[in-house]
Design a protein around this motif. Structure first.
Motif, short mmCIF file in Angstrom:
data_model
loop_
_atom_site.label_atom_id
_atom_site.label_comp_id
_atom_site.label_asym_id
_atom_site.label_seq_id
_atom_site.Cartn_x
_atom_site.Cartn_y
_atom_site.Cartn_z
N THR A 211 0.82 -1.14 0.02
CA THR A 211 0.09 -0.04 0.23
C THR A 211 0.96 1.25 0.07
N THR A 312 -2.54 3.84 6.34
CA THR A 312 -3.82 3.34 6.71
C THR A 312 -4.46 2.20 5.82
N ALA A 313 -4.29 2.26 4.58
CA ALA A 313 -4.91 1.48 3.75
C ALA A 313 -3.95 -0.16 3.93
N PHE A 315 -3.30 -1.09 7.29
CA PHE A 315 -3.50 -1.67 8.58
C PHE A 315 -4.57 -2.79 8.36
N ARG A 320 -8.53 0.53 9.91
CA ARG A 320 -8.90 1.29 8.74
C ARG A 320 -10.17 2.00 9.02
N HIS A 321 -11.14 1.76 9.90
CA HIS A 321 -12.30 2.39 10.13
C HIS A 321 -12.39 2.95 11.50
N ARG A 325 -9.39 3.99 13.95
CA ARG A 325 -8.54 4.71 12.95
C ARG A 325 -8.27 5.99 13.77
N ALA A 348 -5.19 9.89 6.45
CA ALA A 348 -6.00 8.68 6.89
C ALA A 348 -7.63 8.87 6.56
#
Length: 475
Positions: A211, A312-313, A315, A320-321, A325, A348
């Motif tokens: 990523t 973040t992509a 993780f 990620r949410h 996050r 993020a």
């Protein structure tokens, strides 16, 4: 004649090929120094001694039949434990990979081997290769050979410390926000952050998606710029002789920016920069103070948003949410890196369209810097506001001239914005602080001119006459 562990890679390669010394002798001398001093420095975390001995014997046997493997024939090297190495433990500085053994070499490792180099071992780095110090959850803390109570920098801290300690003549590291440049500066060695050229392979566990596709680069580290030239030739696949003379060329046009991001450097760094400017002028260079070629805050924001989005992509799904996050960025990361976390947290939160807009900003930034180099050959900046600092908890305040400042402040404004355009950056050892700690300078150049940058760096280095000998451990 200096000890083999004090010789440059260029000198070792020349002497091995001339059969003045064997590859086995060179290897054993470095292994002896590691055995004696690595417990104090903790730079080398995994040795590959037996396979290295077998390869050194094979290198000597090949020479006896006039067979030369390449420009690094018989020269040892180490690599940061972020790079995959076939048959040799690679942890990526992640605790659940402490026993992981890859099946294949990272491309950079394979190229150094193909050039005749002998992999000696792996070097220390911080957790997840993300810090300007070198505290590893598995291997412990690496120390600066010039001041064992201080950090060698991060994240390629073990690579820089191994060079400065005389454990190896060549190293391999990687850089996102100073991970090559800060350790080189702290340890008095040279590094090249090459022109950014697409996703960096071989520095993540095989099962993880790539990523992080921008800003991260792999680069060579050595005690001298001429050694960087030799190593870079192997990494880039270009042909280069062992002894590359310092080129005679037109006077260099050099722009100097003594301060970035409103963060002044300390008195020692100011003195080293002034002395370097005077030396280059005496050598015939045209040196002028100029402002940065871009808006530093905008470049900083561009770097942070790309990093925040791409990290973040990669993780695990829960991180990620929301709400995890936000807890990660505003809790853990903020406790480590302070104001830097807020900038990255904004990345993020980006959606795909906003992310591509930031990539457009990055491209515009790169074009702006290229236009700057229409008038200048090189751009010089400090690497950080201070030399190496004493070990501390990540996130604890640092000091500039006795003033307490946030952890990231002396380093991030000099390394994160300058990484965003993707231009090549040479870290050049330039002097020492009043208490003997090394101080380096960043030398920036136009995209794609890495070889020319190293050639120019040789000229700058010759004017400075910096002593590249390893640290006098035990003195």
């Amino acid at each position: 004649m200096p000890a083999l562990t004090s010789c440059s890679a260029v000198e070792l390669a020349r002497r091995i090929r001339a059969r003045d010394v064997s590859a086995v002798e060179v290897l054993e001398t470095h292994l002896d120094r590691i055995e004696r001093w690595n417990p104090a420095v903790n730079a080398v975390v995994t040795l590959d001694a037996e396979r290295a001995r077998a390869r050194a014997n094979a290198a000597d046997a090949a020479l006896s039949h006039d067979e030369v493997w390449g420009p690094l024939h018989g020269v040892p090297f180490t690599v940061k434990d972020q790079f995959s190495t076939a048959g040799l433990r690679t942890t990526y500085a992640l605790p659940h990979y402490t026993r992981f053994v890859p099946e294949a070499d990272a491309p950079q490792v394979a190229r150094l081997k193909a050039a005749g180099g002998i992999l000696l071992g792996k070097t220390n780095l911080p957790f997840a290769a993300y810090d300007w110090q070198c505290h590893n959850p598995t291997f412990g803390r690496a120390n600066n050979p010039w001041a064992l109570d201080s950090t060698p920098g991060g994240s390629s801290g073990g690579s820089a410390a191994a060079l400065a300690a005389g454990f190896t003549p060549l190293g391999l590291g990687a850089d996102v926000g100073g991970s090559l440049r800060v350790p080189a500066h702290f340890c008095g060695v040279a590094s090249l952050r090459p022109t950014e050229d697409g996703p960096l392979r071989g520095i993540r566990p095989p099962a993880r998606p790539a990523t992080v596709r921008h800003i991260a680069v792999a680069g060579p580290m050595a005690r001298t710029v001429s050694d960087l030239q030799l190593e870079w030739a192997a990494l880039s696949g270009s042909a280069a002789p062992i002894d590359v003379p310092v080129p005679a060329a037109a006077p260099l046009r050099i722009a100097v920016t003594p301060e970035l991001g409103g963060v002044p450097v300390d008195t020692d760094t100011q003195r080293v920069l002034r002395d370097a400017v005077e030396a280059w002028r005496t050598a015939g260079c045209s040196v002028t103070h100029r402002p940065a070629p871009f808006d530093v805050d905008d470049a900083f924001d561009t770097w942070a948003r790309i990093q925040g989005f791409e990290l973040t992509a990669g993780f695990p799904a829960p991180l990620r949410h929301t709400p995890f996050r936000q807890l990660l960025w505003q809790g853990y990361v903020r406790s480590q890196y302070g104001f830097l976390a807020g900038r990255m947290a904004a990345g993020a939160e980006l959606g795909p369209r906003e992310y591509f807009n930031v990539l457009d900003r990055k491209a515009t930034l790169a074009n702006t810097v290229d236009a700057f180099f229409d008038d200048w050959d090189l751009w010089i900046t400090p690497v950080a506001a201070t030399p190496a600092f004493p070990h501390r908890r990540t996130g604890a305040d640092l000091q500039i001239e006795g003033v307490s400042v946030p952890y990231a402040l002396p380093i991030a404004p000099y390394n994160c914005p300058t990484a965003a355009p993707g231009h090549p950056i040479l870290t050049l050892p330039a002097g020492r602080s009043s208490d003997g700690r090394p101080i380096g300078l960043q030398v920036h150049a136009r995209r794609g001119t890495d070889a020319a940058l190293l050639a120019a760096g040789r000229r700058l280095d010759a004017a400075l006459s910096y002593d590249s000998s390893p640290a006098p451990l035990g003195a």
